[in-house]
Design a protein around this motif. Sequence first.
Motif, PDB file in Angstrom:
ATOM      1  N   LYS A 155       0.692  -1.270  -0.130  1.00 16.34           N
ATOM      2  CA  LYS A 155      -0.075   0.139  -0.096  1.00 16.34           C
ATOM      3  C   LYS A 155       0.934   1.269  -0.058  1.00 16.34           C
ATOM      4  N   ASN A 156       1.563   1.402  -1.181  1.00 17.02           N
ATOM      5  CA  ASN A 156       2.703   2.168  -1.248  1.00 17.02           C
ATOM      6  C   ASN A 156       2.635   3.696  -1.030  1.00 17.02           C
ATOM      7  N   PRO A 157       3.265   4.405  -0.160  1.00 16.95           N
ATOM      8  CA  PRO A 157       2.914   5.755   0.023  1.00 16.95           C
ATOM      9  C   PRO A 157       4.332   6.769  -0.804  1.00 16.95           C
ATOM     10  N   MET A 158       3.597   7.979  -0.946  1.00 17.25           N
ATOM     11  CA  MET A 158       4.375   8.971  -1.693  1.00 17.25           C
ATOM     12  C   MET A 158       4.135  10.145  -0.795  1.00 17.25           C
ATOM     13  N   LEU A 159       5.374  10.868  -0.543  1.00 13.78           N
ATOM     14  CA  LEU A 159       5.372  12.159   0.179  1.00 13.78           C
ATOM     15  C   LEU A 159       5.750  13.215  -0.708  1.00 13.78           C
ATOM     16  N   VAL A 160       4.872  14.210  -0.999  1.00 10.58           N
ATOM     17  CA  VAL A 160       5.297  15.489  -1.681  1.00 10.58           C
ATOM     18  C   VAL A 160       5.497  16.640  -0.549  1.00 10.58           C
ATOM     19  N   LEU A 161       6.862  17.020  -0.372  1.00 10.29           N
ATOM     20  CA  LEU A 161       7.327  17.842   0.796  1.00 10.29           C
ATOM     21  C   LEU A 161       7.068  19.098   0.124  1.00 10.29           C
ATOM     22  N   ARG A 162       7.273  20.175   1.207  1.00  7.35           N
ATOM     23  CA  ARG A 162       6.854  21.545   0.926  1.00  7.35           C
ATOM     24  C   ARG A 162       7.617  22.358  -0.057  1.00  7.35           C
ATOM     25  N   ASP A 163       8.932  21.850  -0.507  1.00  5.56           N
ATOM     26  CA  ASP A 163       9.774  22.476  -1.493  1.00  5.56           C
ATOM     27  C   ASP A 163       9.747  21.531  -2.511  1.00  5.56           C
ATOM     28  N   ALA A 164       8.955  20.644  -3.032  1.00  4.62           N
ATOM     29  CA  ALA A 164       8.724  20.017  -4.054  1.00  4.62           C
ATOM     30  C   ALA A 164       8.577  20.689  -5.355  1.00  4.62           C
ATOM     31  N   ASP A 165       9.048  20.453  -6.415  1.00  5.91           N
ATOM     32  CA  ASP A 165       8.574  21.061  -7.841  1.00  5.91           C
ATOM     33  C   ASP A 165       7.175  20.449  -7.858  1.00  5.91           C
ATOM     34  N   ILE A 166       6.162  21.319  -7.911  1.00  5.93           N
ATOM     35  CA  ILE A 166       4.791  20.956  -8.340  1.00  5.93           C
ATOM     36  C   ILE A 166       4.602  20.261  -9.509  1.00  5.93           C
TER      37      ILE A 166
ATOM     38  N   ALA B 177       2.370  18.017   1.582  1.00  3.26           N
ATOM     39  CA  ALA B 177       2.495  18.995   2.472  1.00  3.26           C
ATOM     40  C   ALA B 177       1.521  20.277   2.323  1.00  3.26           C
ATOM     41  N   ASP B 178       1.219  21.001   3.252  1.00  2.00           N
ATOM     42  CA  ASP B 178       0.095  22.141   3.284  1.00  2.00           C
ATOM     43  C   ASP B 178       0.262  23.193   2.418  1.00  2.00           C
TER      44      ASP B 178
ATOM     45  N   ARG C  24       2.442   8.499   9.548  1.00  2.00           N
ATOM     46  CA  ARG C  24       1.227   7.982   8.631  1.00  2.00           C
ATOM     47  C   ARG C  24       1.947   7.040   7.226  1.00  2.00           C
ATOM     48  N   ALA C  25       3.116   7.339   6.487  1.00  2.00           N
ATOM     49  CA  ALA C  25       3.487   6.714   5.553  1.00  2.00           C
ATOM     50  C   ALA C  25       3.867   5.330   5.917  1.00  2.00           C
ATOM     51  N   ASN C  26       4.547   5.178   7.251  1.00  2.00           N
ATOM     52  CA  ASN C  26       4.712   3.827   7.961  1.00  2.00           C
ATOM     53  C   ASN C  26       3.690   2.901   8.448  1.00  2.00           C
TER      54      ASN C  26
ATOM     55  N   TRP D  25       9.198  13.233  -2.950  1.00  2.00           N
ATOM     56  CA  TRP D  25       9.490  14.290  -3.975  1.00  2.00           C
ATOM     57  C   TRP D  25       9.870  15.611  -3.202  1.00  2.00           C
ATOM     58  N   THR D  26      11.217  16.390  -3.424  1.00  2.00           N
ATOM     59  CA  THR D  26      11.750  17.546  -3.066  1.00  2.00           C
ATOM     60  C   THR D  26      12.663  18.186  -3.960  1.00  2.00           C
TER      61      THR D  26
END
Length: 530
Positions: free
Chosen positions: A271-282, A310-311, A419-421, A432-433
């Motif tokens: 159930k693979n997670p992806m994290l898009v961090l606040r400094d990611a290239d949108i 990220a918010d 949450r990803a874990n 992504w960052t």
Amino acid sequence: MSEQTSIPADPELDPTASYATDQSVVRRLSGLLRASAGVKTVYAPATGQPIATVPVSSPDDVVAAVRSARRTQQSWRSVPLAERAAILLRYHDLVLDHRHELVDLVIRESGKARKQAFEEVAHVAMTARYYGRKAAEFLEPQRKLGMFPILTRAEQRFVPKGVVGIISPWNYPLSMAMADGIPAVLAGNTVVHKPDSQTPLTALRAIELLYDAGLPREAWQPVNGDGPTVGGAIIQNTDYICFTGSTRTGRLVAQQAGERLIGCSLELGGKNPMLVLRDADIHRAAEGSVRACFSSAGQLCVSMERLYVADQVYDAFVTAFVDRVKKLRLSAGTGWDVDMGSLISKAQLETVTRHVEDARAKGAVVLAGGKARPDLGPLFYEPTVLSGVTPEMECFDNETFGPVVSIYRFSDEAEAIQRANEGEYGLNASVWTRDGKRGRAVAAQLVAGTVNVNEAYGATFGSIDTPMGGMRSSGLGRRQGAEGIRRYVDPQAIATQRVLPIAASHGLSDETYAELITGALRVLKKLGRP
């Protein structure tokens, strides 16, 4: 409202129609099977039309295949390693030479889009080249430190397991059929292989090309049939098991292997997670997320089913992502202009539909997709993005294995990692960052066998020198890298003692001998010896 583009399939432009339905080809490939238990019709999932009638194997056929493979293994292991490696390097070229034909078969049997089918060809070729080039490094005998310098010569050899049983899945009918067996035969084993009965022709053609490259036919023997019957017979008769499939079935495979005290490697669910961090290239993250979630219609063990954003970038990312999802081109066609193809079976369609409808009924919001597309083919389902998914919804922590992704907002990075874990799985993850160092630091905190930074799955999947596999309920063992070939051998230690025995001798008492050994050990430590 969905806006996905549909491209009508044009039979006149379908390059698989002539090849995959050519009965002389089907007969030739079917002739590679040990099969005496009747026949089964293989259908094209994208159209529902029959492709071919293929023979089915019995447990007795499996026993005969293993018996033959065991006889051959005794001579095959004696073939010089360089000659075995040369076969793989020839195979690399044959796979690339026949890439169009192989891609056509993958599309026909699995229903996936051409661009994703080509990934399988590239992966098989890279795997063959990698192990063909690295064979000596992984398998030649190695000198080790002996107990005493000069007096003790120690070495490690690698002894093949014997007959390896491979049970490969339908979702990557070429790559997963061949990538696990290639290092097995290079290591001096022989293989008895059951490809999934929904996609046998792709595997058979790939095996045939391996014969053309010089592998003896008895060294890789395919059988065909269902998992409980034919797969069960493989588990009960071979010396090592390599299985790719669901976690539920993987537990049964492990239990049966354990009862026989044989090893196994298992790549299972996620159930693979992806994290898009606040400094990611949108825009880069949005484009990568589309591939991450909807390649092979989401029927990929390492595809993303959970997006944590990220918010600071959530609204912009969701807009960019959903816009791209709505523009995906769905079709039963076979051209490069198709972005997503069909699901594989009615069972997969039912699971996807159930997960989406359950989430919708319990308050989730459908941002894109959300319905089947029988106008395109019997098993098509739109790429679907959900928000507002909560723990009581079935898709929250159960693997969908289809074109459905849930998207979540986070404000605290540590919370996002936690949450990803969550959950029982640990197969693949993505971060992504714009800051690669920061991305790798986050990746190191994720419980997953592979983590890709600024990529979804291709970076680890295509880096054959790195191991690939799952943690927790996502599996045991690893494919690729040194681990991917050494799972198929037993290390054997051989030590030769010179001049003096490791015991009291030459009139020494045991007590005096013990004191001498004590002094020698102290000297070896001072000399920096391990």
